[in-house]
Design a protein around this motif. Structure first.
Motif: not given
Length: 125
Positions: A1-16
């Motif tokens: 599994m390559n390059n796990i980046q995850g999400l920060n709080v701002e990205e989570i809010r934007e996606v949601a």
């Protein structure tokens, strides 16, 4: 599994806040993604959650559970992330509420809060 980046709080809010979330868990080789699948996403306590409409037998859910990682897209983002099953009843109640608030006009809402779908809840990390 390559390059796990995850999400920060701002990205989570934007996606949601959008309705364009897609998920593609890795295949069993751990390097090739499956087909991106559009699904609902919600945020609870600055964490991102999704459910499989068809429950634990859902194809993307099975892959996410087995591989525990993959790719997501939404809100203009494309990220490699991890997936974790959610079995906490109190947290699932909060996720239900988030689904009610975001998708209150959808005829699919009750199905997404059914015990079938609730059993297939995943946190996107």
């Amino acid at each position: 599994m390559n390059n796990i980046q995850g999400l920060n709080v701002e990205e989570i809010r934007e996606v949601a806040s959008k309705d364009d979330f897609k998920i593609a868990p890795y295949y069993s080789d751990g390097e090739t993604y499956g087909t991106l699948t559009w699904i609902w996403s919600v945020s609870v306590e600055n964490r991102l959650f999704v459910r499989a409409y068809s429950g634990v037998s859902g194809r993307w859910y099975q892959s996410a559970l087995a591989q525990k990682a993959g790719k997501i897209t939404g809100a203009g983002l494309e990220k490699n992330v991890r997936f974790q099953s959610v079995k906490d009843d109190e947290l699932n109640d909060k996720i239900d509420q988030a689904y009610r608030e975001k998708y209150h006009n959808s005829s699919y809402l009750n199905s997404m809060m059914s015990s079938r779908a609730k059993a297939a809840t995943i946190e996107v990390i």
